[in-house]
Design a protein around this motif. Structure first.
Motif, PDB file in Angstrom:
ATOM      1  N   LYS A 141       0.835  -1.213   0.000  1.00 12.08           N
ATOM      2  CA  LYS A 141       0.000   0.000   0.000  1.00 12.08           C
ATOM      3  C   LYS A 141       0.866   1.258   0.000  1.00 12.08           C
ATOM      4  O   LYS A 141       0.585   2.230  -0.702  1.00 12.08           O
ATOM      5  CB  LYS A 141      -0.930   0.010   1.216  1.00 12.08           C
ATOM      6  CG  LYS A 141      -2.149  -0.881   1.075  1.00 12.08           C
ATOM      7  CD  LYS A 141      -3.027  -0.776   2.308  1.00 12.08           C
ATOM      8  CE  LYS A 141      -4.256  -1.674   2.171  1.00 12.08           C
ATOM      9  NZ  LYS A 141      -5.086  -1.641   3.403  1.00 12.08           N
ATOM     10  N   ILE A 195       2.431   1.731  -3.438  1.00 15.33           N
ATOM     11  CA  ILE A 195       1.421   2.225  -4.373  1.00 15.33           C
ATOM     12  C   ILE A 195       1.181   3.724  -4.160  1.00 15.33           C
ATOM     13  O   ILE A 195       1.073   4.495  -5.105  1.00 15.33           O
ATOM     14  CB  ILE A 195       0.102   1.421  -4.229  1.00 15.33           C
ATOM     15  CG1 ILE A 195       0.308   0.000  -4.763  1.00 15.33           C
ATOM     16  CG2 ILE A 195      -1.047   2.106  -4.973  1.00 15.33           C
ATOM     17  CD1 ILE A 195      -0.847  -0.946  -4.463  1.00 15.33           C
ATOM     18  N   GLU A 196       1.103   4.129  -2.882  1.00 16.92           N
ATOM     19  CA  GLU A 196       0.897   5.545  -2.560  1.00 16.92           C
ATOM     20  C   GLU A 196       2.064   6.407  -3.026  1.00 16.92           C
ATOM     21  O   GLU A 196       1.876   7.543  -3.476  1.00 16.92           O
ATOM     22  CB  GLU A 196       0.707   5.709  -1.051  1.00 16.92           C
ATOM     23  CG  GLU A 196      -0.641   5.208  -0.537  1.00 16.92           C
ATOM     24  CD  GLU A 196      -0.695   5.153   0.983  1.00 16.92           C
ATOM     25  OE1 GLU A 196       0.290   5.599   1.618  1.00 16.92           O
ATOM     26  OE2 GLU A 196      -1.696   4.663   1.538  1.00 16.92           O
ATOM     27  N   THR A 214       4.118   5.736  -5.528  1.00 19.21           N
ATOM     28  CA  THR A 214       4.320   5.664  -6.980  1.00 19.21           C
ATOM     29  C   THR A 214       3.635   6.825  -7.678  1.00 19.21           C
ATOM     30  O   THR A 214       2.486   7.157  -7.374  1.00 19.21           O
ATOM     31  CB  THR A 214       3.776   4.331  -7.535  1.00 19.21           C
ATOM     32  OG1 THR A 214       4.467   3.253  -6.895  1.00 19.21           O
ATOM     33  CG2 THR A 214       3.974   4.243  -9.037  1.00 19.21           C
ATOM     34  N   ALA A 234      -0.191  -6.716  -5.385  1.00 16.03           N
ATOM     35  CA  ALA A 234      -0.595  -5.338  -5.676  1.00 16.03           C
ATOM     36  C   ALA A 234      -1.716  -5.317  -6.706  1.00 16.03           C
ATOM     37  O   ALA A 234      -2.680  -4.554  -6.577  1.00 16.03           O
ATOM     38  CB  ALA A 234       0.598  -4.535  -6.187  1.00 16.03           C
ATOM     39  N   LEU A 239      -5.321  -3.664  -6.037  1.00 19.34           N
ATOM     40  CA  LEU A 239      -5.846  -2.611  -6.912  1.00 19.34           C
ATOM     41  C   LEU A 239      -7.170  -3.030  -7.526  1.00 19.34           C
ATOM     42  O   LEU A 239      -8.073  -2.223  -7.706  1.00 19.34           O
ATOM     43  CB  LEU A 239      -4.828  -2.293  -8.011  1.00 19.34           C
ATOM     44  CG  LEU A 239      -3.586  -1.521  -7.558  1.00 19.34           C
ATOM     45  CD1 LEU A 239      -2.483  -1.612  -8.607  1.00 19.34           C
ATOM     46  CD2 LEU A 239      -3.915  -0.068  -7.269  1.00 19.34           C
ATOM     47  N   GLU A 261     -10.460  -2.338  -5.650  1.00 18.93           N
ATOM     48  CA  GLU A 261     -11.017  -0.980  -5.624  1.00 18.93           C
ATOM     49  C   GLU A 261     -12.252  -0.867  -6.516  1.00 18.93           C
ATOM     50  O   GLU A 261     -13.164  -0.102  -6.242  1.00 18.93           O
ATOM     51  CB  GLU A 261      -9.956   0.027  -6.050  1.00 18.93           C
ATOM     52  CG  GLU A 261      -8.808   0.144  -5.058  1.00 18.93           C
ATOM     53  CD  GLU A 261      -7.725   1.104  -5.536  1.00 18.93           C
ATOM     54  OE1 GLU A 261      -7.964   1.797  -6.543  1.00 18.93           O
ATOM     55  OE2 GLU A 261      -6.663   1.158  -4.907  1.00 18.93           O
ATOM     56  N   SER A 284       5.331  -0.845  -8.237  1.00 14.84           N
ATOM     57  CA  SER A 284       5.079   0.473  -8.845  1.00 14.84           C
ATOM     58  C   SER A 284       4.628   0.311 -10.294  1.00 14.84           C
ATOM     59  O   SER A 284       3.732   1.017 -10.764  1.00 14.84           O
ATOM     60  CB  SER A 284       6.357   1.321  -8.797  1.00 14.84           C
ATOM     61  OG  SER A 284       6.714   1.635  -7.464  1.00 14.84           O
ATOM     62  N   SER A 334       3.007  -2.206 -11.487  1.00 14.91           N
ATOM     63  CA  SER A 334       1.635  -2.720 -11.482  1.00 14.91           C
ATOM     64  C   SER A 334       0.629  -1.587 -11.328  1.00 14.91           C
ATOM     65  O   SER A 334      -0.462  -1.631 -11.895  1.00 14.91           O
ATOM     66  CB  SER A 334       1.450  -3.773 -10.384  1.00 14.91           C
ATOM     67  OG  SER A 334       1.449  -3.180  -9.108  1.00 14.91           O
ATOM     68  N   LYS A 335       0.986  -0.559 -10.546  1.00 12.91           N
ATOM     69  CA  LYS A 335       0.085   0.597 -10.402  1.00 12.91           C
ATOM     70  C   LYS A 335      -0.053   1.322 -11.740  1.00 12.91           C
ATOM     71  O   LYS A 335      -1.150   1.736 -12.126  1.00 12.91           O
ATOM     72  CB  LYS A 335       0.601   1.562  -9.345  1.00 12.91           C
ATOM     73  CG  LYS A 335      -0.302   2.794  -9.210  1.00 12.91           C
ATOM     74  CD  LYS A 335       0.152   3.769  -8.149  1.00 12.91           C
ATOM     75  CE  LYS A 335      -0.762   4.974  -8.092  1.00 12.91           C
ATOM     76  NZ  LYS A 335      -0.375   5.931  -7.040  1.00 12.91           N
ATOM     77  N   GLN A 354      -2.303  -0.766 -14.016  1.00 17.24           N
ATOM     78  CA  GLN A 354      -3.713  -0.613 -13.648  1.00 17.24           C
ATOM     79  C   GLN A 354      -4.250   0.745 -14.095  1.00 17.24           C
ATOM     80  O   GLN A 354      -5.371   0.846 -14.593  1.00 17.24           O
ATOM     81  CB  GLN A 354      -3.859  -0.763 -12.128  1.00 17.24           C
ATOM     82  CG  GLN A 354      -5.288  -0.676 -11.610  1.00 17.24           C
ATOM     83  CD  GLN A 354      -6.068  -1.949 -11.867  1.00 17.24           C
ATOM     84  OE1 GLN A 354      -5.510  -2.924 -12.346  1.00 17.24           O
ATOM     85  NE2 GLN A 354      -7.348  -1.924 -11.592  1.00 17.24           N
ATOM     86  N   ALA A 355      -3.437   1.775 -13.945  1.00 18.25           N
ATOM     87  CA  ALA A 355      -3.880   3.127 -14.304  1.00 18.25           C
ATOM     88  C   ALA A 355      -4.126   3.263 -15.798  1.00 18.25           C
ATOM     89  O   ALA A 355      -5.151   3.814 -16.224  1.00 18.25           O
ATOM     90  CB  ALA A 355      -2.838   4.148 -13.849  1.00 18.25           C
TER      91      ALA A 355
END
Length: 250
Positions: free
Chosen positions: A8, A11-12, A14, A87, A91, A94, A153, A155-156, A159-160
């Protein structure tokens, strides 16, 4: 701090410094060239300033032609650490149905390289972003990540860009062909059959069976897709029927 808390935190921390100008295609494969920047974790132990060095990890991610997949299907992709897979799972929670609007993902590690430069992350990011602009490269991204868990990072970022692309390109198409619907609370929901499987999964399997029957794909390719969806038992009689027929014809 347990693993989930660490993820977490990563992810925050990144930050996607530069998004690709182009989104993922709804009709074809897309390759994104990424630059993952991070402050080396050893600087802290050496008592050096975080502005003295930056790690640049460079690589490519290729999405095959888009299709809806489940989170469990997504987590079967290779090339990511256990932390990165966790991760992805976190994600996906959410917005579980939107997270299913993903793409057949292949991590092209063959193109990756890493270097350490004596400069701050901010200045390195500006230089790389400027070079991307000069080249007019619409498929490159710059990401600020965390050295120890850099693929978390990544993976974030994945996802984005998938979510962003889904909203602008895939959602309209999926709504039109009834693969998606808008739920009572206003969220996009995957359209499922009575057994709870996405309708689009059934459609994909029917297409593969037709290709299999024509001899255009090998049995293992069809079997692999059925296994990925956890649907082989439902189709095994049909699969073996054509498989035996093809064997008799040889």
């Amino acid at each position: 701090m347990n693993l989930e808390e660490k993820i977490k935190k990563v992810i925050e921390k990144t930050e996607i410094i530069k998004q690709p100008d182009k989104m993922l295609s709804s009709f074809d494969s897309t390759t994104i060239h990424y630059y993952m920047l991070a402050v080396p974790m050893y600087l802290e132990f050496e008592g050096k300033s975080s502005d003295t060095e930056t790690i640049i990890r460079e690589g490519k991610i290729t999405w095959q032609k888009p299709k809806v997949i489940t989170p469990s299907y997504m987590l079967r992709v290779e090339g990511f650490s256990g932390e990165a897979r966790k991760a992805f799972e976190m994600l996906a929670e959410e917005d579980s149905d939107l997270a299913m609007i993903l793409y057949g993902l292949r991590m092209s590690r063959d193109f990756e390289k890493m270097e350490i430069v004596s400069n701050s992350l901010t200045s390195v990011a500006k230089k790389i972003s400027s070079n991307i602009e000069k080249k007019k490269d619409p498929y490159s991204a710059v990401i600020k990540g965390v050295d120890e868990f850099w693929d978390v990072s990544l993976s974030k970022f994945i996802q984005a860009i998938v979510t962003r692309s889904a909203h602008y390109s895939q959602l309209p198409d999926l709504l039109r062909n009834s693969s998606l619907k808008v739920g009572s609370e206003g969220f996009h929901v995957i359209t499922r059959d009575k057994a709870g499987y996405p309708v689009i999964a059934r459609n994909e399997i029917e297409i593969l069976f037709k290709l299999f029957e024509k001899g255009e794909i090998e049995p293992r390719e069809l079997k692999q897709e059925l296994d990925r969806w956890g649907m082989f038992e439902q189709y095994q009689d049909r699969f073996f029927k054509y498989f035996k027929k093809r064997l008799r014809g040889k």
